[in-house]
Structures are given as C-alpha cells and as structure tokens.
Design a protein around this motif. Structure first.
Motif, PDB file in Angstrom:
ATOM      1  N   PRO A 259       0.741  -1.335   0.077  1.00 39.88           N
ATOM      2  CA  PRO A 259       0.042   0.073  -0.026  1.00 39.88           C
ATOM      3  C   PRO A 259       0.753   1.241  -0.220  1.00 39.88           C
ATOM      4  CG  PRO A 259       0.207  -1.008   2.095  1.00 39.88           C
ATOM      5  CD  PRO A 259       0.707  -1.844   1.199  1.00 39.88           C
TER       6      PRO A 259
ATOM      7  N   LYS B  29      -0.816   0.537   6.989  1.00 35.73           N
ATOM      8  CA  LYS B  29      -1.596  -0.004   6.154  1.00 35.73           C
ATOM      9  C   LYS B  29      -0.987  -1.633   5.966  1.00 35.73           C
ATOM     10  CE  LYS B  29      -4.992   3.009   4.206  1.00 35.73           C
ATOM     11  NZ  LYS B  29      -4.655   4.291   4.839  1.00 35.73           N
TER      12      LYS B  29
ATOM     13  N   ASP C 268      -9.148  -2.739  -3.813  1.00 36.11           N
ATOM     14  CA  ASP C 268      -9.849  -1.603  -3.703  1.00 36.11           C
ATOM     15  C   ASP C 268     -11.411  -1.957  -3.687  1.00 36.11           C
ATOM     16  OD1 ASP C 268      -8.052   0.081  -3.583  1.00 36.11           O
ATOM     17  OD2 ASP C 268      -7.814   0.413  -5.526  1.00 36.11           O
TER      18      ASP C 268
ATOM     19  N   HIS D 194      -7.053  -1.713   0.814  1.00 34.69           N
ATOM     20  CA  HIS D 194      -6.500  -0.606   0.011  1.00 34.69           C
ATOM     21  C   HIS D 194      -5.344  -1.191  -0.900  1.00 34.69           C
ATOM     22  CE1 HIS D 194      -4.265   3.401  -0.186  1.00 34.69           C
ATOM     23  NE2 HIS D 194      -3.152   2.424  -0.309  1.00 34.69           N
TER      24      HIS D 194
ATOM     25  N   GLY E 130      -5.017   0.834  -4.178  1.00 39.94           N
ATOM     26  CA  GLY E 130      -4.247   1.911  -4.440  1.00 39.94           C
ATOM     27  C   GLY E 130      -3.424   1.981  -5.863  1.00 39.94           C
TER      28      GLY E 130
END
Length: 296
Positions: free
Chosen positions: A17, A28, A259, A264, A266
């Motif tokens: 992440p 994260k 996502d 997450h 990204g």
C-alpha cells in the motif's frame, strides 16, 4: 533436509500500500499482513514482484520486512531477496535471517541472460547466508529458465529447498518430482493452481488472496486435499481474476480488486501506469461478480 518447511501452504506475495504521495504506508501494510493471516493464509512474501521491490529504496525494502515480521511473526514471512548482484541478494537474505525469518525467495540473476554456471554461483553465494532458499522460476520476465535439470542441480548442491514455479508449464512438475523428489514445488502462477496442486505442489506463492483470501485459501485446501468437486467449482468462478496474475498488469489488477472489495490497493509507482479503461472495467466486473457470489 529439515521437516520444518515454512514455505508450505498459502504464502501471499503481498501488494504494497502506498499513500497519495506514493510513499509506503507501513501501518496499512502491517494491517494487511495481519488480515491475510486472520483470513486463513499461512504467511506473506514481502518484496516480491507484486510488492514492487524494484522501485523501493534499500531503507524502504528493509522496513517492509521488519513491518511484516512485527505484524505476524518471522516464521510466517518469506522475503523476496532478488537483486542485480549476488552480494546484494546475500545481504538481503542475511537481513531476513537477522529479522527472524525462516526462508527467503530468490530469482536467478535477472540483469542479463545468465548461463548455468552463473546461476549456480548466484544461488551458492546467497545460500551462504544460512537461511533456506526458495528459488523463483520466472523465465517470462527474467529470461533465465530454471528448468527441472538445473533445479535438481541446485537442490542437490543444497542451495535451494523449494521452487516457486511460474513458467506455466505444468508438465515440469512430474519431471521435477523424478529428478529431485525432496524439492518442494510451489504454485507460482494463480491460473495454474489446480493443475499444479494435482501434480503434487506443497504450497502456493499467491497473488489474488490479497483481495479474496478466504475463497482462494478454500480453493487451495480443496485442491491439495483432493476435493475436486469443491476445487473445480471455485476455480471456474475465480479464474477470470486468477488469470490476471500472469499478465503484465498483474500488480495493477490485484490492487484494483483489493479496492473493489474494500481493502487498500491503490496506485503503483512508475514506471507502472494505470490500467486502460477496458482493462479496469473487465477486472472490476469480475471482482464484483466474485463478491456477489460470496467469494470475498
């Protein structure tokens, strides 16, 4: 060889992440590693191709390993230690060892098309770190093919204990079993999981569990356990996504699926660029279909 083989089971080649400024979000990442284990995965592989190791600074790369170890324990972490030079790969192996990891994953030399003597020398050097090495055969990207005969030599010399097989040629599994019966075969590409599981694979260095851990782990357990009815159904449902693990855009694809399911994923660091609109639409639709089928 020791009976303790921490590379067995489902080890997720973790996506990394990044924040809006493309800096590594270690908080994260720690959460992601813990979430994967909570959802049935056996461990993680940081600093693999999916983890964008090539575009990390040495400081970032070292901290990614420390973050994973702190989150889930060193025995569950098998860092990728690929580098252009054998000395650098050995240093990464030593760092992994010193952080408490119990195995590492190593590509052959990938700065040029290395010959067999160079490959043997490379693995011999990294083996000096004193931590078990899992070879990573990816002739599509590295242009160096660890064919069964060469893998048998590497294993016979004590340089490697297992291989992540990404060639896509499932026939090799049977030849490898004949040439080096104690060398563990690990599934290296998501879209040949069932075929290699039936051929005797002992583990899976996996991509799509980043987004769908429970259903992909169920697929793996069913496949290696001989529950073909369950495995075939799940494989058919998941294959529209699993095949993206073997495409050039695999990092972007898996991050997009993350996502979509609420994790997450990204952005990626350059030179990777965003997916084309039609690619994004295809992956998004396949992921949403998997979610609707209860596979998330």
């Amino acid at each position: 060889m020791t009976d303790h083989r921490p590379w067995r089971g489902v080890l997720v080649a973790t996506a990394l992440p990044l924040d809006d400024d493309l800096r590594v979000d270690h908080g994260k990442y720690a959460d992601h590693c813990a979430w994967l284990v909570e959802n049935g995965c056996d461990g993680v592989v940081p600093n693999g191709s999916l983890g964008e190791y090539q575009v990390l600074t040495p400081e970032e790369r070292a901290k990614v390993v420390r973050t994973a170890v702190a989150a889930i324990g060193g025995s569950r972490v098998m860092p990728g230690v690929a580098a252009y030079g054998s000395a650098e790969s050995r240093r990464w192996a030593e760092q992994a060892r010193d952080e408490g990891c119990e195995s590492v994953m190593l590509l052959p030399p990938n700065a040029y098309r290395a010959d067999e003597r160079s490959v043997l020398s490379h693995y011999a050097e990294v083996a000096k770190a004193g931590i078990p090495v899992v070879a990573y055969n990816n002739p599509i990207d590295t242009k160096v093919d660890l064919v069964p005969e060469l893998l048998a030599k590497l294993h016979g010399e004590g340089y490697i204990q297992a291989v992540k097989e990404f060639s896509g040629d499932v026939r090799r599994a049977y030849q490898l079993a004949e040439l080096a019966s104690e060398l563990d075969l690990l599934v290296g590409a998501d879209d040949v999981l069932l075929e290699l599981a039936l051929a005797g694979a002992e583990g899976w260095v996996a991509g799509y569990p980043n987004a769908l851990p429970r259903s992909t782990v169920e697929l793996y357990r069913a496949a290696v356990g001989g529950d073909l009815a369950t495995a075939k159904q799940l494989y058919a449902q998941l294959h529209p996504l699993l095949r993206w693990d073997s495409k050039v855009e695999f990092v972007q694809a898996i991050k997009l699926s993350m996502d979509v399911v609420g994790r997450h994923g990204g952005r990626c660091r350059p030179p990777r660029v965003p997916l084309l609109p039609e690619q994004e639409a295809t992956i998004r639709a396949a992921t949403e279909k998997a979610v609707a089928a209860g596979l998330a």
